[in-house]
Write an enzyme that holds these catalytic residues in place. Structure first.
Site, PDB file in Angstrom:
ATOM      1  N   ILE A 118      24.023  41.286 -33.647  1.00 31.22           N
ATOM      2  CA  ILE A 118      23.580  42.588 -33.469  1.00 31.22           C
ATOM      3  C   ILE A 118      24.239  43.473 -32.248  1.00 31.22           C
ATOM      4  CG2 ILE A 118      21.444  43.996 -33.052  1.00 31.22           C
ATOM      5  CD1 ILE A 118      19.535  41.757 -33.827  1.00 31.22           C
ATOM      6  N   CYS A 119      24.797  44.464 -32.745  1.00 27.28           N
ATOM      7  CA  CYS A 119      25.412  45.308 -31.615  1.00 27.28           C
ATOM      8  C   CYS A 119      26.451  44.595 -31.153  1.00 27.28           C
ATOM      9  CB  CYS A 119      24.462  45.902 -30.689  1.00 27.28           C
ATOM     10  SG  CYS A 119      25.098  47.260 -29.453  1.00 27.28           S
ATOM     11  N   THR A 120      26.585  44.397 -29.893  1.00 29.91           N
ATOM     12  CA  THR A 120      27.942  43.816 -28.975  1.00 29.91           C
ATOM     13  C   THR A 120      27.771  42.223 -28.991  1.00 29.91           C
ATOM     14  OG1 THR A 120      26.564  44.294 -26.927  1.00 29.91           O
ATOM     15  CG2 THR A 120      28.374  45.780 -27.525  1.00 29.91           C
ATOM     16  N   GLY A 121      26.533  41.932 -29.856  1.00 27.76           N
ATOM     17  CA  GLY A 121      26.819  40.342 -30.056  1.00 27.76           C
ATOM     18  C   GLY A 121      27.930  40.031 -30.605  1.00 27.76           C
ATOM     19  N   THR A 138      30.913  46.398 -34.767  1.00 32.35           N
ATOM     20  CA  THR A 138      29.967  46.431 -33.665  1.00 32.35           C
ATOM     21  C   THR A 138      29.591  47.916 -33.394  1.00 32.35           C
ATOM     22  OG1 THR A 138      29.724  45.665 -31.437  1.00 32.35           O
ATOM     23  CG2 THR A 138      32.066  46.474 -32.055  1.00 32.35           C
TER      24      THR A 138
END
Length: 329
Positions: A118-121, A138
């Site tokens: 999720i996102c910057t993961g 991202t």
């Protein structure tokens, strides 16, 4: 695509890996969405547990520490592993991957687990080598940094989420909800995903190819929204609906309507209408015994051939294969 009804007896196990400076909303999203995915009788279809490197507390961006019940050993048995976003200061490869994290992620993937971010993961997945040669996304604000660090990844920061085989990535914050609902829909069909979305009070579907909303102005006047025209069209998917019809419903010129529609949805009116018709066809295939010809007419595709073409483009299977995947033979 497969029939996952057997998964009801044994809930799908999800491990959420929280790293230092984990984003609070991203961390809570999987438990909320997957926890809302249940059978009509109320049985849970997923279990969600949180782990950290070494099982130690990790700081979050929300002003609290995460006190996990598990360490990295949770990844050894999870069916799906999800890495939430982390704060920008922790995105360098040497900081985002604590000892053992890369090996644990690669081992989970190698034994067949589904891997998500999720996102910057996505930075963690890239640092572990799981995104090399893959298409991924991202948060758009971190795209330049991502490309500089991981040039071997085919980054597309313009979309909400990307599913590349068993590795799935999503854009910022709310796009993680879209990705989780996409997974529920893929695993158990539209009806389960729609119930989960209603339980979470979120839109049931935003297509992964839809653009991220990057610095687009929000209409200032509520009456100038295209929402009413969209709802009008949803009630008439079986009828011919063209751009002029939609613009007339919103009491706008075609040019103004088209511009405002894209600013609100990220799609052109034609793309949005096709998405709505395809999703309605999927729901009918899952929940009714209508013939493919009848599903096509009720969804506005007119012919089974047209439905087959668009469903194959969107999902990658024929209507009959799709129905068998979610309803059995």
């Amino acid at each position: 695509m497969r029939n996952n009804r057997a998964m009801v007896a044994t809930p799908h196990r999800i491990a959420v890996l929280a790293l230092d400076d984990v984003v609070g909303l991203d961390l809570g999203t999987p438990a909320q969405v997957f926890g809302a995915a249940r059978t009509p009788a109320g049985a849970r279809l997923y279990t969600v547990e949180v782990c950290t490197p070494g099982g130690r507390p990790v700081p979050s961006t929300a002003g609290y520490q995460v006190l996990p019940d598990h360490g990295l050993e949770l990844l050894e048995t999870a069916d799906t592993v999800i890495v939430p976003g982390v704060h920008g200061a922790a995105l360098t490869p040497d900081r985002i991957l604590a000892a053992g994290v890369a090996d644990a992620l690669r081992a989970a993937y190698d034994r067949g687990a589904r891997i998500m971010s999720i996102c910057t993961g996505a930075f963690a997945l890239a640092a572990a080598g799981l995104l090399d040669g893959r298409r991924a996304t991202t948060h758009w604000a971190y795209a330049d940094r991502f490309r500089a660090l991981y040039p071997g990844v085919d980054l597309d920061p313009e979309v909400l989420f990307v599913a590349d085989d068993r590795v799935l990535t999503s854009a910022g914050v709310a796009a993680g909800i879209d990705l989780c609902l996409h997974v529920v829909r893929t695993d158990h069909g539209s009806e389960v995903a729609n119930r989960a979305a209603r339980r979470c009070v979120v839109p049931p579907w935003r297509d992964g190819g839809q653009a991220q909303f990057i610095e687009r102005p929000v209409p200032k006047v509520a009456d100038a929204s295209t929402a009413g025209a969209r709802e009008w069209a949803r009630q008439r998917l079986h009828e011919p609906v063209n751009l002029r019809d939609l613009a007339d419903q919103a009491r706008m010129s075609v040019r103004t309507f088209t511009r405002r529609f894209r600013s609100e949805t990220g799609l052109s009116p034609a793309q949005w209408l096709l998405q709505q018709r395809t999703d309605h066809a999927r729901l009918l295939l899952e929940t009714t015994d209508l013939s493919v010809d009848q599903v096509a007419r009720r969804s506005g595709f007119t012919t089974a051939a047209s439905l087959r073409q668009h469903l194959n483009h969107r999902v990658g299977v024929s209507p009959s294969t799709y129905r068998r995947a979610f309803r059995g033979t």
